[in-house]
Design a protein around this motif. Structure first.
Motif, PDB file in Angstrom:
ATOM      1  N   PHE A   1       1.376   6.857  -6.809  1.00  0.00           N
ATOM      2  CA  PHE A   1       0.300   7.784  -7.137  1.00  0.00           C
ATOM      3  C   PHE A   1       0.692   9.223  -6.826  1.00  0.00           C
ATOM      4  O   PHE A   1       0.576  10.106  -7.668  1.00  0.00           O
ATOM      5  CB  PHE A   1      -0.971   7.394  -6.375  1.00  0.00           C
ATOM      6  CG  PHE A   1      -2.151   8.246  -6.713  1.00  0.00           C
ATOM      7  CD1 PHE A   1      -2.930   7.942  -7.811  1.00  0.00           C
ATOM      8  CD2 PHE A   1      -2.482   9.347  -5.948  1.00  0.00           C
ATOM      9  CE1 PHE A   1      -4.020   8.725  -8.147  1.00  0.00           C
ATOM     10  CE2 PHE A   1      -3.570  10.139  -6.265  1.00  0.00           C
ATOM     11  CZ  PHE A   1      -4.342   9.827  -7.373  1.00  0.00           C
ATOM     12  N   LEU A   2       1.172   9.454  -5.607  1.00  0.00           N
ATOM     13  CA  LEU A   2       1.482  10.823  -5.199  1.00  0.00           C
ATOM     14  C   LEU A   2       2.690  11.398  -5.927  1.00  0.00           C
ATOM     15  O   LEU A   2       2.714  12.582  -6.263  1.00  0.00           O
ATOM     16  CB  LEU A   2       1.676  10.894  -3.690  1.00  0.00           C
ATOM     17  CG  LEU A   2       0.417  10.683  -2.857  1.00  0.00           C
ATOM     18  CD1 LEU A   2       0.749  10.718  -1.381  1.00  0.00           C
ATOM     19  CD2 LEU A   2      -0.645  11.704  -3.206  1.00  0.00           C
ATOM     20  N   LYS A   3       3.708  10.586  -6.173  1.00  0.00           N
ATOM     21  CA  LYS A   3       4.889  11.074  -6.881  1.00  0.00           C
ATOM     22  C   LYS A   3       4.522  11.516  -8.295  1.00  0.00           C
ATOM     23  O   LYS A   3       4.957  12.569  -8.762  1.00  0.00           O
ATOM     24  CB  LYS A   3       5.971  10.004  -6.931  1.00  0.00           C
ATOM     25  CG  LYS A   3       7.225  10.489  -7.619  1.00  0.00           C
ATOM     26  CD  LYS A   3       8.299   9.462  -7.622  1.00  0.00           C
ATOM     27  CE  LYS A   3       9.499  10.061  -8.329  1.00  0.00           C
ATOM     28  NZ  LYS A   3      10.499   9.108  -8.645  1.00  0.00           N
TER      29      LYS A   3
ATOM     30  N   ARG B   1       0.822  -1.209   0.000  1.00  0.00           N
ATOM     31  CA  ARG B   1       0.000   0.000   0.000  1.00  0.00           C
ATOM     32  C   ARG B   1       0.860   1.264   0.000  1.00  0.00           C
ATOM     33  O   ARG B   1       0.519   2.249  -0.659  1.00  0.00           O
ATOM     34  CB  ARG B   1      -0.943  -0.006   1.197  1.00  0.00           C
ATOM     35  CG  ARG B   1      -2.089  -0.955   0.986  1.00  0.00           C
ATOM     36  CD  ARG B   1      -3.128  -0.820   2.044  1.00  0.00           C
ATOM     37  NE  ARG B   1      -4.271  -1.653   1.676  1.00  0.00           N
ATOM     38  CZ  ARG B   1      -5.246  -1.932   2.486  1.00  0.00           C
ATOM     39  NH1 ARG B   1      -5.249  -1.451   3.715  1.00  0.00           N
ATOM     40  NH2 ARG B   1      -6.242  -2.683   2.080  1.00  0.00           N
ATOM     41  N   LEU B   2       1.972   1.237   0.721  1.00  0.00           N
ATOM     42  CA  LEU B   2       2.876   2.387   0.699  1.00  0.00           C
ATOM     43  C   LEU B   2       3.469   2.593  -0.688  1.00  0.00           C
ATOM     44  O   LEU B   2       3.617   3.728  -1.141  1.00  0.00           O
ATOM     45  CB  LEU B   2       3.989   2.218   1.732  1.00  0.00           C
ATOM     46  CG  LEU B   2       3.626   2.517   3.172  1.00  0.00           C
ATOM     47  CD1 LEU B   2       4.786   2.184   4.094  1.00  0.00           C
ATOM     48  CD2 LEU B   2       3.219   3.966   3.332  1.00  0.00           C
TER      49      LEU B   2
ATOM     50  N   GLY C   1      -0.762   2.599  -9.041  1.00  0.00           N
ATOM     51  CA  GLY C   1      -0.745   2.879  -7.606  1.00  0.00           C
ATOM     52  C   GLY C   1      -2.075   2.601  -6.951  1.00  0.00           C
ATOM     53  O   GLY C   1      -2.137   2.022  -5.858  1.00  0.00           O
ATOM     54  N   VAL C   2      -3.163   2.975  -7.613  1.00  0.00           N
ATOM     55  CA  VAL C   2      -4.499   2.711  -7.063  1.00  0.00           C
ATOM     56  C   VAL C   2      -4.762   1.206  -7.012  1.00  0.00           C
ATOM     57  O   VAL C   2      -5.301   0.689  -6.023  1.00  0.00           O
ATOM     58  CB  VAL C   2      -5.582   3.441  -7.896  1.00  0.00           C
ATOM     59  CG1 VAL C   2      -6.979   2.986  -7.527  1.00  0.00           C
ATOM     60  CG2 VAL C   2      -5.454   4.938  -7.719  1.00  0.00           C
TER      61      VAL C   2
ATOM     62  N   TRP D   1      -2.911  -0.337  -4.151  1.00  0.00           N
ATOM     63  CA  TRP D   1      -3.587  -0.035  -2.891  1.00  0.00           C
ATOM     64  C   TRP D   1      -4.800  -0.955  -2.704  1.00  0.00           C
ATOM     65  O   TRP D   1      -5.002  -1.508  -1.628  1.00  0.00           O
ATOM     66  CB  TRP D   1      -4.023   1.426  -2.867  1.00  0.00           C
ATOM     67  CG  TRP D   1      -4.690   1.806  -1.593  1.00  0.00           C
ATOM     68  CD1 TRP D   1      -6.006   1.670  -1.285  1.00  0.00           C
ATOM     69  CD2 TRP D   1      -4.071   2.345  -0.428  1.00  0.00           C
ATOM     70  NE1 TRP D   1      -6.249   2.106  -0.018  1.00  0.00           N
ATOM     71  CE2 TRP D   1      -5.076   2.530   0.536  1.00  0.00           C
ATOM     72  CE3 TRP D   1      -2.774   2.699  -0.114  1.00  0.00           C
ATOM     73  CZ2 TRP D   1      -4.824   3.052   1.789  1.00  0.00           C
ATOM     74  CZ3 TRP D   1      -2.518   3.223   1.132  1.00  0.00           C
ATOM     75  CH2 TRP D   1      -3.521   3.393   2.068  1.00  0.00           C
ATOM     76  N   CYS D   2      -5.588  -1.098  -3.752  1.00  0.00           N
ATOM     77  CA  CYS D   2      -6.827  -1.867  -3.635  1.00  0.00           C
ATOM     78  C   CYS D   2      -6.593  -3.378  -3.496  1.00  0.00           C
ATOM     79  O   CYS D   2      -7.341  -4.047  -2.787  1.00  0.00           O
ATOM     80  CB  CYS D   2      -7.713  -1.605  -4.850  1.00  0.00           C
ATOM     81  SG  CYS D   2      -8.324   0.078  -4.938  1.00  0.00           S
TER      82      CYS D   2
ATOM     83  N   GLY E   1       2.022   1.738  -3.533  1.00  0.00           N
ATOM     84  CA  GLY E   1       0.939   2.282  -4.350  1.00  0.00           C
ATOM     85  C   GLY E   1       0.716   3.765  -4.092  1.00  0.00           C
ATOM     86  O   GLY E   1       0.539   4.549  -5.022  1.00  0.00           O
ATOM     87  N   LEU E   2       0.728   4.148  -2.820  1.00  0.00           N
ATOM     88  CA  LEU E   2       0.558   5.551  -2.462  1.00  0.00           C
ATOM     89  C   LEU E   2       1.713   6.391  -2.989  1.00  0.00           C
ATOM     90  O   LEU E   2       1.515   7.486  -3.522  1.00  0.00           O
ATOM     91  CB  LEU E   2       0.444   5.685  -0.943  1.00  0.00           C
ATOM     92  CG  LEU E   2       0.147   7.063  -0.392  1.00  0.00           C
ATOM     93  CD1 LEU E   2      -1.250   7.509  -0.817  1.00  0.00           C
ATOM     94  CD2 LEU E   2       0.245   7.048   1.119  1.00  0.00           C
ATOM     95  N   TYR E   3       2.929   5.879  -2.872  1.00  0.00           N
ATOM     96  CA  TYR E   3       4.112   6.583  -3.368  1.00  0.00           C
ATOM     97  C   TYR E   3       4.031   6.790  -4.876  1.00  0.00           C
ATOM     98  O   TYR E   3       4.292   7.894  -5.377  1.00  0.00           O
ATOM     99  CB  TYR E   3       5.369   5.798  -2.997  1.00  0.00           C
ATOM    100  CG  TYR E   3       6.625   6.321  -3.637  1.00  0.00           C
ATOM    101  CD1 TYR E   3       7.222   7.483  -3.171  1.00  0.00           C
ATOM    102  CD2 TYR E   3       7.195   5.669  -4.717  1.00  0.00           C
ATOM    103  CE1 TYR E   3       8.378   7.977  -3.765  1.00  0.00           C
ATOM    104  CE2 TYR E   3       8.344   6.159  -5.314  1.00  0.00           C
ATOM    105  CZ  TYR E   3       8.932   7.301  -4.832  1.00  0.00           C
ATOM    106  OH  TYR E   3      10.061   7.792  -5.429  1.00  0.00           O
TER     107      TYR E   3
END
Length: 154
Positions: free
Chosen positions: A17-19, A10-11, A56-57, A60-61, A13-15
């Motif tokens: 997406f946000l990057k 999840r980290l 990334g999404v 996460w999912c 995926g978040l990285y």
């Protein structure tokens, strides 16, 4: 080990997406933002932005399913002792690095091909290496175990 892997997936995926979002946000908010939506740049924009963000999404999912597939149903190292075997860490780390490489470089590969029709061999190499790391993590864990016990009477 599975909860730890879920957290790391999840980290990641978040990285991703946000990057990607923060890399393009200044261009989208700038005075020339209308130029990004032109017919020539739209395939590149979709390939280089949508692929990492959707990846990334999806990470996460589907983190739970990926961790289940990575560690199997039993989940070695999930006991009350709190010890995580080295092999599981190597396998999880290799999978995460491979996933990162595939998601980051597939957009570059598609973008280069869609704009100029040429193959970006550096991105192709990274995608193939990432797929090898994602699918062949057990082989790297075996190599790690052999190197770790090299010279030890085992």
């Amino acid at each position: 080990m599975k909860p730890f892997s879920i957290l790391l997936i999840r980290l990641l995926g978040l990285y991703l997406f946000l990057k990607t979002l923060f890399a393009v946000l200044p261009a989208l908010l700038g005075p020339n933002a209308g130029e990004l939506w032109s017919a020539e740049l739209l395939p590149v924009l979709i390939a280089t932005l949508a692929v990492p963000m959707v990846g990334g999404v999806l990470l996460w999912c589907f983190a739970g399913r990926l961790a289940e597939r990575l560690h199997g149903a039993g989940g070695v190292g999930d006991g009350a002792s709190g010890r995580i075997p080295d092999n599981d860490l190597v396998r999880a780390g290799t999978f995460l690095i491979g996933t990162y490489l595939v998601v980051r470089h597939i957009g570059m590969l598609v973008g280069a091909y869609s704009t100029s029709g040429a193959v970006a061999y550096d991105a192709l190499f990274m995608v193939v290496a990432g797929l090898g790391m994602m699918l062949g993590g057990g082989a790297l864990a075996t190599l790690y175990r052999r190197v770790k016990h090299l010279g030890v009477g085992r």
